[in-house]
Design a protein around this motif. Structure first.
Motif, PDB file in Angstrom:
ATOM      1  N   ALA A  33       0.680  -1.065   0.013  1.00 55.12           N
ATOM      2  CA  ALA A  33      -0.039   0.039   0.073  1.00 55.12           C
ATOM      3  C   ALA A  33       0.838   1.285  -0.024  1.00 55.12           C
ATOM      4  N   ALA A  34       1.845   1.407   0.506  1.00 53.78           N
ATOM      5  CA  ALA A  34       2.874   2.455   0.654  1.00 53.78           C
ATOM      6  C   ALA A  34       3.654   2.615  -0.637  1.00 53.78           C
ATOM      7  N   PHE A  35       3.926   1.445  -1.599  1.00 50.91           N
ATOM      8  CA  PHE A  35       4.736   1.757  -2.563  1.00 50.91           C
ATOM      9  C   PHE A  35       4.119   2.624  -3.621  1.00 50.91           C
ATOM     10  N   GLY A  36       5.009   3.399  -4.272  1.00 49.79           N
ATOM     11  CA  GLY A  36       4.819   4.434  -5.344  1.00 49.79           C
ATOM     12  C   GLY A  36       5.813   4.101  -6.262  1.00 49.79           C
ATOM     13  N   ALA A  37       5.322   3.948  -7.511  1.00 47.91           N
ATOM     14  CA  ALA A  37       6.093   3.378  -8.811  1.00 47.91           C
ATOM     15  C   ALA A  37       7.306   4.313  -8.969  1.00 47.91           C
ATOM     16  N   GLU A  38       7.415   5.738  -8.778  1.00 50.75           N
ATOM     17  CA  GLU A  38       8.388   6.370  -8.766  1.00 50.75           C
ATOM     18  C   GLU A  38       8.941   7.137  -7.510  1.00 50.75           C
ATOM     19  N   SER A  39       7.940   7.012  -6.675  1.00 53.10           N
ATOM     20  CA  SER A  39       8.572   7.214  -4.981  1.00 53.10           C
ATOM     21  C   SER A  39       9.186   6.185  -4.116  1.00 53.10           C
ATOM     22  N   LEU A  40       8.734   5.043  -4.812  1.00 52.76           N
ATOM     23  CA  LEU A  40       9.143   3.798  -3.966  1.00 52.76           C
ATOM     24  C   LEU A  40       8.511   3.875  -2.590  1.00 52.76           C
ATOM     25  N   TRP A  41       9.194   3.782  -1.537  1.00 55.20           N
ATOM     26  CA  TRP A  41       8.903   3.748  -0.189  1.00 55.20           C
ATOM     27  C   TRP A  41       9.171   4.950   0.823  1.00 55.20           C
ATOM     28  N   PRO A  42       8.000   5.400   1.544  1.00 50.53           N
ATOM     29  CA  PRO A  42       8.651   6.663   2.373  1.00 50.53           C
ATOM     30  C   PRO A  42       9.984   6.168   3.131  1.00 50.53           C
ATOM     31  N   ALA A  43      10.663   7.358   3.419  1.00 51.44           N
ATOM     32  CA  ALA A  43      11.796   7.262   4.195  1.00 51.44           C
ATOM     33  C   ALA A  43      11.668   7.775   5.644  1.00 51.44           C
ATOM     34  N   ASN A  44      12.062   6.897   6.383  1.00 51.28           N
ATOM     35  CA  ASN A  44      12.326   7.453   7.956  1.00 51.28           C
ATOM     36  C   ASN A  44      13.378   8.367   8.200  1.00 51.28           C
ATOM     37  N   ASP A  45      13.198   9.247   9.023  1.00 53.47           N
ATOM     38  CA  ASP A  45      13.981  10.345   9.332  1.00 53.47           C
ATOM     39  C   ASP A  45      15.305   9.929   9.524  1.00 53.47           C
ATOM     40  N   TRP A  46      15.565   8.769  10.377  1.00 51.52           N
ATOM     41  CA  TRP A  46      16.819   8.236  10.843  1.00 51.52           C
ATOM     42  C   TRP A  46      17.524   7.728   9.504  1.00 51.52           C
ATOM     43  N   ASP A  47      16.586   6.960   8.734  1.00 48.48           N
ATOM     44  CA  ASP A  47      17.318   6.016   7.522  1.00 48.48           C
ATOM     45  C   ASP A  47      17.727   7.222   6.495  1.00 48.48           C
ATOM     46  N   SER A  48      17.267   8.403   6.463  1.00 45.36           N
ATOM     47  CA  SER A  48      17.563   9.384   5.382  1.00 45.36           C
ATOM     48  C   SER A  48      18.225  10.323   5.894  1.00 45.36           C
ATOM     49  N   TRP A  49      18.806  10.506   6.911  1.00 48.54           N
ATOM     50  CA  TRP A  49      19.718  11.519   7.692  1.00 48.54           C
ATOM     51  C   TRP A  49      20.709  12.026   6.365  1.00 48.54           C
ATOM     52  N   ARG A  50      20.753  13.114   6.074  1.00 44.40           N
ATOM     53  CA  ARG A  50      21.801  13.878   5.201  1.00 44.40           C
ATOM     54  C   ARG A  50      21.667  13.127   3.675  1.00 44.40           C
ATOM     55  N   THR A  51      20.637  12.323   3.555  1.00 47.53           N
ATOM     56  CA  THR A  51      20.728  11.512   2.378  1.00 47.53           C
ATOM     57  C   THR A  51      19.631  11.809   1.262  1.00 47.53           C
ATOM     58  N   PRO A  52      19.791  11.826  -0.017  1.00 46.49           N
ATOM     59  CA  PRO A  52      18.672  12.160  -0.825  1.00 46.49           C
ATOM     60  C   PRO A  52      17.637  11.063  -0.980  1.00 46.49           C
ATOM     61  N   THR A  53      16.358  11.350  -1.076  1.00 50.51           N
ATOM     62  CA  THR A  53      15.220  10.240  -1.248  1.00 50.51           C
ATOM     63  C   THR A  53      14.817  10.304  -2.765  1.00 50.51           C
ATOM     64  N   PRO A  54      13.895   9.369  -3.006  1.00 45.05           N
ATOM     65  CA  PRO A  54      14.045   8.047  -2.101  1.00 45.05           C
ATOM     66  C   PRO A  54      14.914   7.343  -2.056  1.00 45.05           C
ATOM     67  N   LEU A  55      15.073   6.347  -1.053  1.00 44.64           N
ATOM     68  CA  LEU A  55      16.085   5.792  -0.542  1.00 44.64           C
ATOM     69  C   LEU A  55      16.116   4.390  -1.650  1.00 44.64           C
TER      70      LEU A  55
END
Length: 388
Positions: A33-55
Protein backbone atom coordinates in the motif's frame (compact mmCIF):
# COMPACT_ATOMS: atom_id res chain seq x y z
CA UNK A 1 27.93 -4.28 33.80
CA UNK A 2 27.54 -5.97 30.41
CA UNK A 3 24.44 -4.03 29.29
CA UNK A 4 22.11 -1.25 30.42
CA UNK A 5 18.90 -2.92 31.70
CA UNK A 6 16.82 0.20 30.99
CA UNK A 7 17.39 -0.32 27.26
CA UNK A 8 15.53 -3.65 27.28
CA UNK A 9 12.10 -4.86 28.29
CA UNK A 10 10.38 -8.05 29.44
CA UNK A 11 9.34 -10.47 26.74
CA UNK A 12 5.64 -9.95 25.97
CA UNK A 13 3.16 -12.07 24.07
CA UNK A 14 3.33 -15.72 23.11
CA UNK A 15 4.36 -17.52 19.97
CA UNK A 16 1.30 -18.46 17.97
CA UNK A 17 1.94 -19.71 14.46
CA UNK A 18 -1.34 -18.49 13.00
CA UNK A 19 -0.91 -15.04 14.49
CA UNK A 20 2.68 -14.83 13.31
CA UNK A 21 1.76 -15.77 9.75
CA UNK A 22 -1.01 -13.17 9.76
CA UNK A 23 1.35 -10.49 11.07
CA UNK A 24 3.89 -11.24 8.32
CA UNK A 25 1.15 -10.94 5.67
CA UNK A 26 0.03 -7.65 7.19
CA UNK A 27 3.55 -6.20 7.01
CA UNK A 28 3.75 -7.18 3.34
CA UNK A 29 0.30 -5.74 2.64
CA UNK A 30 1.33 -2.46 4.26
CA UNK A 31 4.46 -2.34 2.08
CA UNK A 32 2.26 -2.88 -0.98
CA UNK A 33 0.00 0.00 0.00
CA UNK A 34 2.88 2.40 0.72
CA UNK A 35 4.70 1.76 -2.58
CA UNK A 36 4.87 4.35 -5.35
CA UNK A 37 6.15 3.49 -8.82
CA UNK A 38 8.48 6.52 -8.78
CA UNK A 39 8.61 7.43 -5.10
CA UNK A 40 9.29 3.83 -4.01
CA UNK A 41 8.74 3.83 -0.21
CA UNK A 42 8.55 6.66 2.34
CA UNK A 43 11.84 7.19 4.16
CA UNK A 44 12.29 7.22 7.91
CA UNK A 45 14.10 10.35 9.17
CA UNK A 46 16.93 8.34 10.76
CA UNK A 47 17.40 6.22 7.63
CA UNK A 48 17.48 9.27 5.34
CA UNK A 49 19.73 11.50 7.48
CA UNK A 50 21.64 13.81 5.09
CA UNK A 51 20.66 11.49 2.25
CA UNK A 52 18.62 12.14 -0.93
CA UNK A 53 15.32 10.31 -1.19
CA UNK A 54 13.81 8.03 -2.29
CA UNK A 55 16.18 5.60 -0.65
CA UNK A 56 17.39 2.81 -2.93
CA UNK A 57 20.04 0.89 -0.99
CA UNK A 58 20.00 -2.66 0.31
CA UNK A 59 20.54 -1.46 3.89
CA UNK A 60 17.70 1.03 4.41
CA UNK A 61 16.24 1.54 0.93
CA UNK A 62 14.11 0.00 -1.78
CA UNK A 63 16.53 -2.81 -2.68
CA UNK A 64 16.29 -4.17 0.86
CA UNK A 65 12.50 -3.92 0.87
CA UNK A 66 12.33 -5.70 -2.48
CA UNK A 67 14.75 -8.38 -1.29
CA UNK A 68 12.57 -9.04 1.77
CA UNK A 69 9.33 -9.11 -0.23
CA UNK A 70 10.79 -11.57 -2.74
CA UNK A 71 12.20 -13.72 0.07
CA UNK A 72 8.79 -13.92 1.75
CA UNK A 73 7.02 -14.52 -1.57
CA UNK A 74 9.38 -17.27 -2.73
CA UNK A 75 8.99 -19.11 0.57
CA UNK A 76 5.19 -18.92 0.51
CA UNK A 77 4.67 -16.49 3.39
CA UNK A 78 2.95 -13.70 1.43
CA UNK A 79 2.01 -12.57 -2.06
CA UNK A 80 3.11 -8.99 -2.74
CA UNK A 81 1.05 -7.20 -5.40
CA UNK A 82 3.99 -5.09 -6.56
CA UNK A 83 5.89 -5.95 -9.73
CA UNK A 84 9.12 -6.53 -7.83
CA UNK A 85 11.31 -6.88 -10.92
CA UNK A 86 10.13 -3.54 -12.30
CA UNK A 87 10.57 -1.88 -8.92
CA UNK A 88 14.12 -3.23 -8.65
CA UNK A 89 15.04 -1.97 -12.12
CA UNK A 90 13.59 1.43 -11.28
CA UNK A 91 15.69 1.51 -8.09
CA UNK A 92 18.83 1.04 -10.23
CA UNK A 93 17.75 3.87 -12.54
CA UNK A 94 16.89 6.13 -9.60
CA UNK A 95 20.24 5.43 -7.95
CA UNK A 96 22.07 6.40 -11.12
CA UNK A 97 20.16 9.68 -11.32
CA UNK A 98 20.83 10.52 -7.66
CA UNK A 99 22.77 8.09 -5.46
CA UNK A 100 21.52 8.05 -1.88
CA UNK A 101 24.90 8.81 -0.32
CA UNK A 102 25.19 10.86 2.86
CA UNK A 103 26.30 14.46 2.39
CA UNK A 104 28.84 16.20 4.64
CA UNK A 105 30.24 12.84 5.76
CA UNK A 106 33.63 11.44 4.70
CA UNK A 107 32.80 8.33 2.66
CA UNK A 108 35.17 5.76 1.11
CA UNK A 109 36.72 6.48 -2.27
CA UNK A 110 34.75 3.54 -3.75
CA UNK A 111 31.51 4.55 -2.06
CA UNK A 112 29.37 3.78 -5.13
CA UNK A 113 30.41 0.11 -5.08
CA UNK A 114 29.34 -0.90 -1.57
CA UNK A 115 27.02 -3.86 -1.01
CA UNK A 116 24.73 -2.47 1.68
CA UNK A 117 25.05 1.26 1.06
CA UNK A 118 26.15 1.46 -2.58
CA UNK A 119 25.05 0.26 -6.01
CA UNK A 120 26.28 -3.35 -5.78
CA UNK A 121 23.43 -4.43 -3.53
CA UNK A 122 20.84 -2.72 -5.71
CA UNK A 123 22.26 -4.40 -8.82
CA UNK A 124 22.36 -7.80 -7.11
CA UNK A 125 18.69 -7.61 -6.16
CA UNK A 126 17.68 -6.35 -9.61
CA UNK A 127 19.61 -9.13 -11.33
CA UNK A 128 18.13 -11.80 -9.05
CA UNK A 129 14.64 -10.70 -10.13
CA UNK A 130 15.26 -10.07 -13.84
CA UNK A 131 18.31 -12.17 -14.83
CA UNK A 132 19.30 -9.41 -17.26
CA UNK A 133 22.84 -9.82 -18.54
CA UNK A 134 23.60 -6.09 -18.50
CA UNK A 135 22.84 -5.93 -14.78
CA UNK A 136 25.22 -8.82 -14.13
CA UNK A 137 27.89 -7.06 -16.18
CA UNK A 138 27.43 -3.84 -14.25
CA UNK A 139 27.60 -5.71 -10.94
CA UNK A 140 30.78 -7.48 -12.06
CA UNK A 141 32.40 -4.09 -12.74
CA UNK A 142 31.39 -2.82 -9.30
CA UNK A 143 32.79 -5.94 -7.60
CA UNK A 144 36.12 -5.68 -9.38
CA UNK A 145 36.54 -1.95 -8.78
CA UNK A 146 35.86 -2.47 -5.07
CA UNK A 147 38.90 -4.68 -4.47
CA UNK A 148 40.94 -1.79 -3.04
CA UNK A 149 38.23 -0.11 -0.96
CA UNK A 150 39.82 1.29 2.21
CA UNK A 151 36.64 0.79 4.25
CA UNK A 152 37.48 -2.92 4.85
CA UNK A 153 33.93 -3.78 5.90
CA UNK A 154 30.74 -5.45 4.73
CA UNK A 155 28.78 -2.22 4.44
CA UNK A 156 31.05 -0.47 1.90
CA UNK A 157 34.19 -2.49 1.32
CA UNK A 158 35.61 -5.58 -0.34
CA UNK A 159 33.99 -8.02 2.14
CA UNK A 160 30.53 -6.88 1.04
CA UNK A 161 31.23 -7.34 -2.64
CA UNK A 162 32.69 -10.78 -1.87
CA UNK A 163 29.19 -11.64 -0.61
CA UNK A 164 27.73 -10.43 -3.93
CA UNK A 165 30.27 -12.36 -6.00
CA UNK A 166 29.61 -15.57 -4.08
CA UNK A 167 25.84 -15.17 -4.53
CA UNK A 168 26.32 -14.75 -8.27
CA UNK A 169 28.68 -17.73 -8.47
CA UNK A 170 26.27 -19.98 -6.58
CA UNK A 171 23.38 -18.95 -8.83
CA UNK A 172 25.09 -18.90 -12.23
CA UNK A 173 28.14 -21.15 -11.96
CA UNK A 174 29.89 -18.61 -14.21
CA UNK A 175 33.65 -18.84 -13.70
CA UNK A 176 34.16 -15.08 -13.89
CA UNK A 177 32.46 -14.77 -10.51
CA UNK A 178 34.88 -17.26 -8.96
CA UNK A 179 37.74 -15.23 -10.42
CA UNK A 180 36.22 -12.01 -9.07
CA UNK A 181 35.72 -13.56 -5.65
CA UNK A 182 39.27 -14.92 -5.61
CA UNK A 183 40.80 -11.59 -6.63
CA UNK A 184 38.87 -9.72 -3.94
CA UNK A 185 39.65 -12.36 -1.32
CA UNK A 186 43.37 -12.26 -2.08
CA UNK A 187 43.40 -8.47 -1.85
CA UNK A 188 41.48 -8.56 1.44
CA UNK A 189 43.69 -11.32 2.87
CA UNK A 190 46.82 -9.33 2.02
CA UNK A 191 45.54 -6.37 4.04
CA UNK A 192 44.98 -8.44 7.19
CA UNK A 193 47.59 -7.45 9.78
CA UNK A 194 49.91 -9.65 11.83
CA UNK A 195 47.41 -9.75 14.72
CA UNK A 196 44.62 -10.95 12.45
CA UNK A 197 42.70 -7.67 12.23
CA UNK A 198 41.78 -5.32 9.42
CA UNK A 199 41.87 -1.55 9.90
CA UNK A 200 38.61 0.11 8.88
CA UNK A 201 39.06 3.60 7.45
CA UNK A 202 35.59 5.07 7.45
CA UNK A 203 33.81 8.35 8.24
CA UNK A 204 37.16 10.04 8.89
CA UNK A 205 38.28 7.47 11.47
CA UNK A 206 40.64 4.48 11.48
CA UNK A 207 40.05 1.57 13.87
CA UNK A 208 40.23 -2.22 14.16
CA UNK A 209 36.57 -3.12 14.48
CA UNK A 210 35.02 -6.36 15.69
CA UNK A 211 31.42 -6.10 14.51
CA UNK A 212 29.64 -7.70 11.51
CA UNK A 213 28.96 -4.51 9.51
CA UNK A 214 32.27 -2.78 10.24
CA UNK A 215 34.82 -5.28 11.48
CA UNK A 216 36.51 -8.58 12.01
CA UNK A 217 33.64 -11.06 12.22
CA UNK A 218 31.90 -9.61 9.16
CA UNK A 219 35.07 -9.90 7.10
CA UNK A 220 35.63 -13.48 8.22
CA UNK A 221 32.00 -14.32 7.46
CA UNK A 222 32.50 -13.03 3.91
CA UNK A 223 35.79 -14.89 3.41
CA UNK A 224 35.35 -18.30 4.98
CA UNK A 225 32.79 -20.05 2.66
CA UNK A 226 35.11 -20.26 -0.37
CA UNK A 227 38.53 -20.35 1.25
CA UNK A 228 40.61 -23.51 1.01
CA UNK A 229 40.56 -25.70 4.12
CA UNK A 230 44.00 -24.64 5.37
CA UNK A 231 43.29 -20.92 5.18
CA UNK A 232 39.78 -21.27 6.57
CA UNK A 233 41.03 -23.23 9.55
CA UNK A 234 43.79 -20.73 10.26
CA UNK A 235 41.40 -17.78 9.93
CA UNK A 236 38.87 -19.36 12.27
CA UNK A 237 41.47 -20.25 14.92
CA UNK A 238 43.03 -16.80 14.83
CA UNK A 239 39.68 -15.03 14.98
CA UNK A 240 38.41 -17.22 17.81
CA UNK A 241 41.53 -16.30 19.79
CA UNK A 242 40.98 -12.59 19.18
CA UNK A 243 37.33 -12.80 20.19
CA UNK A 244 38.18 -14.78 23.32
CA UNK A 245 40.70 -12.10 24.31
CA UNK A 246 38.27 -9.27 23.57
CA UNK A 247 35.26 -10.76 25.42
CA UNK A 248 33.92 -9.31 28.66
CA UNK A 249 32.58 -12.19 30.74
CA UNK A 250 30.58 -11.92 33.98
CA UNK A 251 28.63 -14.69 35.69
CA UNK A 252 28.47 -16.86 32.59
CA UNK A 253 27.39 -14.01 30.30
CA UNK A 254 29.49 -12.31 27.61
CA UNK A 255 29.54 -9.13 25.57
CA UNK A 256 31.99 -7.40 23.23
CA UNK A 257 32.81 -3.76 22.53
CA UNK A 258 32.89 -2.24 19.07
CA UNK A 259 36.69 -2.53 19.09
CA UNK A 260 39.00 -4.41 21.43
CA UNK A 261 39.53 -2.24 24.51
CA UNK A 262 40.13 -2.47 28.29
CA UNK A 263 36.50 -1.82 29.25
CA UNK A 264 33.04 -1.77 27.74
CA UNK A 265 32.28 1.75 26.49
CA UNK A 266 29.25 3.59 27.77
CA UNK A 267 28.17 6.00 25.04
CA UNK A 268 25.57 8.41 26.41
CA UNK A 269 24.84 5.84 29.09
CA UNK A 270 24.49 2.94 26.63
CA UNK A 271 26.49 -0.26 26.35
CA UNK A 272 25.69 -1.75 22.96
CA UNK A 273 24.01 -5.13 22.73
CA UNK A 274 22.82 -5.51 19.14
CA UNK A 275 23.77 -7.03 15.77
CA UNK A 276 25.79 -4.01 14.65
CA UNK A 277 27.75 -3.79 17.92
CA UNK A 278 27.97 -6.30 20.73
CA UNK A 279 27.27 -9.93 21.54
CA UNK A 280 24.37 -10.54 19.12
CA UNK A 281 26.44 -9.74 16.04
CA UNK A 282 29.50 -11.63 17.29
CA UNK A 283 27.43 -14.73 18.05
CA UNK A 284 25.64 -14.60 14.69
CA UNK A 285 28.66 -14.03 12.46
CA UNK A 286 31.14 -16.22 14.39
CA UNK A 287 28.75 -19.07 15.24
CA UNK A 288 30.55 -21.72 13.10
CA UNK A 289 33.89 -21.37 14.92
CA UNK A 290 33.53 -19.37 18.15
CA UNK A 291 34.30 -21.33 21.32
CA UNK A 292 30.95 -22.86 22.27
CA UNK A 293 31.05 -21.80 25.90
CA UNK A 294 31.68 -18.21 24.83
CA UNK A 295 29.04 -18.36 22.11
CA UNK A 296 26.42 -19.56 24.60
CA UNK A 297 27.50 -16.90 27.12
CA UNK A 298 26.81 -14.25 24.48
CA UNK A 299 23.48 -15.78 23.51
CA UNK A 300 22.51 -16.09 27.18
CA UNK A 301 23.15 -12.37 27.68
CA UNK A 302 20.80 -11.62 24.77
CA UNK A 303 18.11 -13.78 26.38
CA UNK A 304 18.69 -12.46 29.90
CA UNK A 305 18.58 -8.82 28.79
CA UNK A 306 15.32 -9.32 26.90
CA UNK A 307 14.20 -7.54 23.72
CA UNK A 308 15.41 -3.98 23.09
CA UNK A 309 12.82 -1.35 23.90
CA UNK A 310 10.61 0.30 21.31
CA UNK A 311 13.15 3.10 20.94
CA UNK A 312 15.50 0.62 19.21
CA UNK A 313 12.57 -1.12 17.53
CA UNK A 314 12.05 -4.41 15.79
CA UNK A 315 14.75 -4.41 13.11
CA UNK A 316 17.62 -6.75 12.36
CA UNK A 317 20.39 -4.14 12.72
CA UNK A 318 19.91 -2.78 16.23
CA UNK A 319 16.50 -4.11 17.25
CA UNK A 320 14.70 -7.16 18.56
CA UNK A 321 14.86 -9.29 15.41
CA UNK A 322 18.62 -8.77 15.09
CA UNK A 323 19.16 -9.91 18.67
CA UNK A 324 16.83 -12.84 18.02
CA UNK A 325 19.10 -14.12 15.27
CA UNK A 326 21.73 -14.74 17.99
CA UNK A 327 19.28 -17.16 19.60
CA UNK A 328 18.85 -18.91 16.26
CA UNK A 329 22.64 -19.13 15.96
CA UNK A 330 22.77 -20.86 19.35
CA UNK A 331 20.07 -23.26 18.15
CA UNK A 332 22.03 -24.06 14.99
CA UNK A 333 25.23 -24.66 16.93
CA UNK A 334 23.74 -26.81 19.71
CA UNK A 335 20.56 -28.32 18.27
CA UNK A 336 18.88 -27.47 21.58
CA UNK A 337 15.21 -26.62 20.92
CA UNK A 338 15.11 -24.17 23.84
CA UNK A 339 17.04 -21.67 21.71
CA UNK A 340 14.51 -21.95 18.89
CA UNK A 341 11.69 -21.41 21.39
CA UNK A 342 13.48 -18.36 22.75
CA UNK A 343 14.01 -16.98 19.24
CA UNK A 344 10.33 -17.45 18.51
CA UNK A 345 9.49 -15.44 21.61
CA UNK A 346 11.66 -12.61 20.30
CA UNK A 347 9.94 -12.88 16.90
CA UNK A 348 6.48 -12.51 18.46
CA UNK A 349 7.74 -9.51 20.44
CA UNK A 350 9.30 -7.93 17.33
CA UNK A 351 6.01 -8.24 15.44
CA UNK A 352 4.22 -6.52 18.32
CA UNK A 353 6.78 -3.69 18.11
CA UNK A 354 6.08 -3.31 14.39
CA UNK A 355 2.42 -2.75 15.26
CA UNK A 356 3.28 -0.11 17.84
CA UNK A 357 5.56 2.06 15.69
CA UNK A 358 5.03 4.17 12.62
CA UNK A 359 5.83 1.97 9.60
CA UNK A 360 9.48 1.90 8.58
CA UNK A 361 10.19 0.53 5.11
CA UNK A 362 13.64 -0.98 5.41
CA UNK A 363 15.17 -4.44 5.58
CA UNK A 364 17.73 -3.70 8.29
CA UNK A 365 15.90 -1.12 10.43
CA UNK A 366 12.21 -1.71 9.73
CA UNK A 367 9.33 -4.13 9.90
CA UNK A 368 10.27 -6.19 6.87
CA UNK A 369 13.41 -7.41 8.61
CA UNK A 370 11.24 -8.50 11.53
CA UNK A 371 8.93 -10.28 9.08
CA UNK A 372 11.86 -12.21 7.56
CA UNK A 373 13.07 -13.12 11.05
CA UNK A 374 9.60 -14.39 11.96
CA UNK A 375 9.52 -16.47 8.77
CA UNK A 376 12.91 -17.93 9.65
CA UNK A 377 11.60 -18.84 13.10
CA UNK A 378 8.58 -20.54 11.51
CA UNK A 379 10.91 -22.66 9.38
CA UNK A 380 13.73 -23.01 11.94
CA UNK A 381 16.11 -21.36 9.46
CA UNK A 382 19.15 -19.71 10.96
CA UNK A 383 20.86 -17.66 8.23
CA UNK A 384 21.06 -13.92 8.84
CA UNK A 385 19.53 -12.02 5.88
CA UNK A 386 21.74 -11.34 2.84
CA UNK A 387 25.01 -12.09 4.64
CA UNK A 388 24.22 -15.72 5.47
Amino acid sequence: MLHRPEGYEPLAGEWNEGRVRAAVRKIVSDADAAFGAESLWPANDWDSWRTPTPLKSLYVGAAGVIWALEELRSRGHAEPRIDLAAAAEFAVEAWRREPDLMAEVELPSRKESGLLSGESGILLVAWQLTRKAELADDLYERVRENEDNEAEDVMWGTPGTLVAARAMLETTGDGRWREAWQAGAEALWARRDDEGYWTQRLYGEAYKGLSPPHGLVGNVQALRPLLDDERRGRLERDTNALLSRAAFVEDGLANWAYIERPSLPSEAGEIRLQWCCGAPGIVIAAAPYLDEELLLAGAELVWTAGPPTLEKGSGICHGTAGNGYALLAAFERTGDEKWLERARGFAAHALDQVELREPRYSLFTGGLGAAVFAADCLEARTDYPVLG
